[in-house]
Motif scaffolding. Structure first.
Motif, short mmCIF file in Angstrom:
data_model
loop_
_atom_site.label_atom_id
_atom_site.label_comp_id
_atom_site.label_asym_id
_atom_site.label_seq_id
_atom_site.Cartn_x
_atom_site.Cartn_y
_atom_site.Cartn_z
N LEU A 61 -10.54 22.16 -47.62
CA LEU A 61 -11.23 22.07 -46.16
C LEU A 61 -12.88 21.77 -46.44
O LEU A 61 -13.25 20.95 -45.78
CB LEU A 61 -11.15 23.34 -45.59
CG LEU A 61 -9.75 23.88 -45.01
CD1 LEU A 61 -9.75 25.10 -44.17
CD2 LEU A 61 -9.69 22.74 -43.87
N LEU A 65 -14.54 18.37 -45.02
CA LEU A 65 -15.92 18.54 -44.05
C LEU A 65 -16.91 18.02 -44.88
O LEU A 65 -17.77 17.38 -44.12
CB LEU A 65 -15.91 20.04 -43.85
CG LEU A 65 -14.99 20.78 -42.99
CD1 LEU A 65 -15.21 22.15 -42.95
CD2 LEU A 65 -14.77 20.21 -41.82
N LEU A 94 -22.92 22.16 -39.19
CA LEU A 94 -21.56 22.06 -39.56
C LEU A 94 -20.92 23.27 -39.61
O LEU A 94 -19.78 23.60 -38.99
CB LEU A 94 -21.26 21.42 -40.84
CG LEU A 94 -19.57 21.09 -41.16
CD1 LEU A 94 -18.93 20.07 -40.05
CD2 LEU A 94 -19.73 20.42 -42.60
N PHE A 98 -18.03 24.20 -36.82
CA PHE A 98 -16.78 24.58 -37.44
C PHE A 98 -16.23 26.01 -37.24
O PHE A 98 -15.37 26.25 -36.60
CB PHE A 98 -16.62 24.32 -38.85
CG PHE A 98 -15.38 24.41 -39.49
CD1 PHE A 98 -14.36 23.49 -39.05
CD2 PHE A 98 -15.27 25.61 -40.26
CE1 PHE A 98 -13.00 23.72 -39.79
CE2 PHE A 98 -13.84 25.48 -40.85
CZ PHE A 98 -12.99 25.03 -40.54
N LEU A 101 -15.79 26.46 -33.34
CA LEU A 101 -14.53 25.87 -33.07
C LEU A 101 -13.29 26.68 -33.46
O LEU A 101 -12.44 26.94 -32.55
CB LEU A 101 -14.47 24.46 -33.38
CG LEU A 101 -13.40 23.69 -33.03
CD1 LEU A 101 -13.50 23.42 -31.43
CD2 LEU A 101 -13.35 22.12 -33.74
N VAL A 102 -13.42 27.14 -34.57
CA VAL A 102 -12.21 27.97 -35.02
C VAL A 102 -11.94 29.27 -34.36
O VAL A 102 -11.05 29.50 -33.95
CB VAL A 102 -12.26 27.95 -36.64
CG1 VAL A 102 -11.33 29.11 -36.91
CG2 VAL A 102 -12.06 26.82 -37.29
N SER A 168 -6.33 28.58 -37.79
CA SER A 168 -7.74 28.85 -38.20
C SER A 168 -8.03 28.80 -39.78
O SER A 168 -9.35 28.65 -40.06
CB SER A 168 -8.19 30.06 -37.66
OG SER A 168 -7.35 31.31 -38.43
N VAL A 225 -11.12 12.35 -40.69
CA VAL A 225 -11.63 13.84 -40.02
C VAL A 225 -12.35 13.27 -38.62
O VAL A 225 -12.00 13.54 -37.85
CB VAL A 225 -12.52 14.53 -41.04
CG1 VAL A 225 -12.97 15.63 -40.17
CG2 VAL A 225 -11.71 15.04 -42.19
N ARG A 226 -13.56 12.02 -38.86
CA ARG A 226 -14.19 11.88 -37.69
C ARG A 226 -13.23 11.22 -36.81
O ARG A 226 -13.24 11.37 -35.64
CB ARG A 226 -15.27 11.10 -38.16
CG ARG A 226 -16.35 11.73 -39.09
CD ARG A 226 -17.61 10.81 -39.17
NE ARG A 226 -17.18 9.60 -40.09
CZ ARG A 226 -17.21 9.43 -41.45
NH1 ARG A 226 -17.50 10.61 -42.32
NH2 ARG A 226 -16.96 8.58 -42.04
N ALA A 229 -10.83 13.59 -35.10
CA ALA A 229 -11.48 14.65 -34.08
C ALA A 229 -11.74 14.00 -32.85
O ALA A 229 -11.38 14.62 -31.77
CB ALA A 229 -12.80 15.23 -34.84
#
Length: 390
Positions: A61, A65, A94, A98, A101-102, A168, A225-226, A229
């Motif tokens: 992860l 990220l 970030l 992150f 959001l989680v 999560s 990832v971008r 998302a």
């Protein structure tokens, strides 16, 4: 003199044995033995990694990220920010985004999970009744088995503590979250030094290929990832807005599930849409449920024909069958987290393979620069997870 006949006999026997391995069957046997050895080593490595998922998943992860945020770090540096300030600011932003959001996902879904399960089961029963009353004969046993399997999974204790915790990942485990944060910081701060240490093991053409492979890996990870998302956000907003307008209950947690499900290609968003349609069926009737299905199909068409090609570009240039196999293997090995991480890992692996076999030679202006850098402090750019702090 007496040893000459024996030596000649041994030489003849040796040549005869070599002949067994030099024919077609012998070459096939050697290749089979090599393949079995490679598969054994890969199996042992995968098994070892699955035993330390609390370490492997946070590191993966953090790497993903870091690849996603590296262009922002580089942009701040080009604007004149000091390296340490650019890295620290990007890291904190970030981490806040992150983590928030989680946390929001976990609380939004967990607080309504039992209601979601009850509504989904009721929706399935209503769909089952409509199908039974329809003109086509259906297999009652198959429908009941499917219902019982879904119900057993959704109401099992492992869902609340396992599957949702998998959603999560590190955020549900303090140790994993702290480890991910620490690894992420060092990837952003000392990514070039870490990559330089890895490149010490290569020289010449292998060094050039390893440098290019690292660049491609970071490009694929960051772009994936971008892009995912953005696609997930569009899916969640469009479907969530339709659910709100139609008055479907639990629209917020359903939108969150759509967002998370969109990170699982092929099946994630579709499964989340089916859940939303079942809840709409029991709460609002078949007409609203049909409208929800139409909206989901329209959003999926928009995603597949416009968003994916434009946003993702060539990032996910692997066949759908490979994606499906990677999803299956990742789910078996690490549950939902494995399903989410398996596709970017497969995409990175394919990008690295293309570089190593010579299919991807890189841009003429890019490769010599990477290959000619000093091993102590190569200029990473997009090759590493980040830049060294000033």
């Amino acid at each position: 003199m007496d040893s000459q006949p024996g030596s000649s006999s041994n030489l003849t026997e040796s040549r005869r044995l070599q002949g067994y391995w030099n024919d077609g069957l012998g070459h096939a046997a050697l290749r089979s033995a090599q393949l079995l050895l490679v598969l054994l080593l890969v199996g042992v490595a995968v098994y070892a990694l699955t035993r330390v998922t609390l370490v492997v998943i946070p590191v993966l992860l953090a790497l993903i990220l870091a690849a996603a945020i590296a262009p922002f770090v580089n942009w701040l540096r080009r604007k004149g920010w000091p390296g340490a300030l650019a890295t620290g600011t990007s890291f904190l932003l970030l981490l806040i985004v992150f983590g928030g959001l989680v946390t929001g996902i976990v609380f939004a879904v967990r607080s309504e999970w039992s209601t979601l399960v009850d509504q989904a089961v009721a929706g399935f029963d209503e769909l089952y009744r409509l199908v039974q009353e329809g003109p086509f004969a259906v297999d009652d046993s198959a429908m009941q088995e499917a219902r019982d399997a879904v119900l057993d999974f959704a109401t099992s204790s492992t869902v609340g503590s396992g599957a949702l915790a998998g959603l999560s990942a590190a955020g549900s485990f303090a140790t994993g979250f702290v480890l991910m944060a620490v690894v992420l910081f060092f990837f952003l701060k000392d990514g070039d030094k870490i990559w330089a240490f890895v490149l010490r093991w290569f020289s010449g053409e292998r060094h050039r290929k390893a440098s290019l492979a690292g660049a491609r890996a970071m490009e694929v990870l960051g772009g994936y990832v971008r892009g995912t998302a953005i696609v997930a956000a569009v899916d969640a907003i469009c479907i969530g807005a339709a659910l709100f307008i139609l008055g479907v209950p639990l629209a917020l947690p359903l939108s969150v599930i759509v967002f998370v499900g969109s990170f699982i290609p092929l099946v994630g968003a579709t499964a989340a849409g089916i859940l939303a349609a079942l809840i709409a069926l029991v709460a609002n009737g078949p007409v609203v449920a049909l409208i929800v299905v139409i909206v989901i199909i329209a959003v999926n068409q928009l995603e597949g024909n416009f968003l994916q090609p434009v946003v993702m570009g060539r990032t996910l240039s692997i066949h759908a069958l490979v994606i499906l196999l990677a999803l299956t293997a990742g789910t078996i090995l690490a549950g939902i987290v494995g399903a989410i991480l398996s596709v970017p890992i497969a995409a990175v692996s394919w990008a690295v393979i293309k570089v190593w076999i010579g299919e991807d030679q890189g841009d003429p202006a890019e490769v010599p620069e990477v290959a000619s850098d000093d091993a102590e402090s190569p200029e990473m750019g997009s090759t590493g997870a980040g830049q060294a702090g000033d």
